[in-house]
Write an enzyme that holds these catalytic residues in place. Structure first.
Site, PDB file in Angstrom:
ATOM      1  CE  LYS A  64      -4.129  -1.965   2.113  1.00 52.59           C
ATOM      2  NZ  LYS A  64      -5.217  -1.779   3.067  1.00 52.59           N
ATOM      3  N   GLY A 129       0.828  -0.211  10.095  1.00 54.67           N
ATOM      4  CA  GLY A 129       0.976  -0.477   8.655  1.00 54.67           C
ATOM      5  C   GLY A 129       0.144   0.464   7.798  1.00 54.67           C
ATOM      6  N   GLY A 130       0.049   0.135   6.496  1.00 54.05           N
ATOM      7  CA  GLY A 130      -0.656   0.979   5.526  1.00 54.05           C
ATOM      8  C   GLY A 130      -2.112   1.226   5.873  1.00 54.05           C
TER       9      GLY A 130
END
Length: 247
Positions: A64, A129-130
């Site tokens: 991502k 995270g993304g």
């Protein structure tokens, strides 16, 4: 026949492939949706070269953020979030133009907003995270203060072992952006003082398999409102389709 797909690695159970192929069949759309399991983001070029009929992609872990340098343009929202999970593929002669969007934030905000109450002013985001970037952007757009929680010591985050019962009372919206509790590891959950939760606590889990994770179950036992990520995925899929067909 038009083609759409998902890039990520590894690709186990994917919601998108089932959702979109069923949609194409039900609505008599001449298209197919394919999973492209690529071990490196550099393999994106080969996916594009060998699939000239490709009109759009979804992007999942771990690409991502890594995909952004490969795009020709990025929507202002995805740029602000720093993560892309939808790519529109346009063909102009021999040239391919890739535009990145983020549908995670749309799916999430539309899904969580009806559950928010007056007492919900601060949120803990589990994971960095993304997906967590989109969740952070979404929560802030809804007026909440946010703090990231990580296993590691990082600037601007707190660690799980430092979270107190008082923190749980204050940050009473908690969003799980980690894979903890996802099938087949259904016996795991984020390490939190669940005993401090009550009927003012809202737990939102991005996981949708199983329907009720251990994180949700433990909160529910204390009276918390809980929701899994299935509706977010549906709303996110609607948004992906809109982005691919934007005029």
């Amino acid at each position: 026949m038009d083609k759409y797909g998902l890039i990520g690695y590894p690709l186990g159970h994917s919601f998108s492939i089932g959702y979109f192929n069923e949609k194409f069949q039900n609505e008599s759309i001449d298209a197919e949706y394919v999973n492209f399991e690529i071990p490196s983001i550099e393999d994106l070029a080969e996916v594009l070269d060998t699939n000239p009929e490709l009109k759009g992609l979804n992007v999942t872990i771990p690409y991502k953020e890594k995909v952004i340098p490969y795009l020709d343009s990025v929507s202002p929202e995805a740029r602000a979030i720093g993560a892309v999970n939808v790519i529109r593929v346009s063909h102009k002669g021999k040239d391919i133009h890739l535009k990145g969007y983020n549908s995670d934030v749309i799916g999430f905000t539309q899904s969580i907003e009806p559950l928010l109450e007056q007492c919900h002013k601060k949120a803990l985001i589990l994971g960095t995270g993304g997906a967590s970037k989109a969740i952070n952007y979404g929560l802030k757009s809804l007026g909440l203060e946010t703090v990231f929680v990580s296993r590691f010591e990082r600037p601007g985050t707190i660690q799980y072992n430092k979270i107190t019962p008082e923190d749980i009372q204050e940050y009473n919206v908690i969003v799980n952006c980690t894979p903890l509790g996802m099938y087949p590891n259904v016996d795991s959950c984020p390490d939190l003082p669940y005993e401090a939760m009550d009927n003012h606590t809202l737990l939102y889990d991005l996981i949708y398999n199983p329907d009720e994770t251990l994180f949700m179950k433990k909160g529910k036992e204390r009276g918390a409102t809980v929701k899994n990520g299935l509706e977010m995925l549906l709303l996110q899929a609607f948004a992906s389709w809109e982005f691919w067909h934007e005029r």
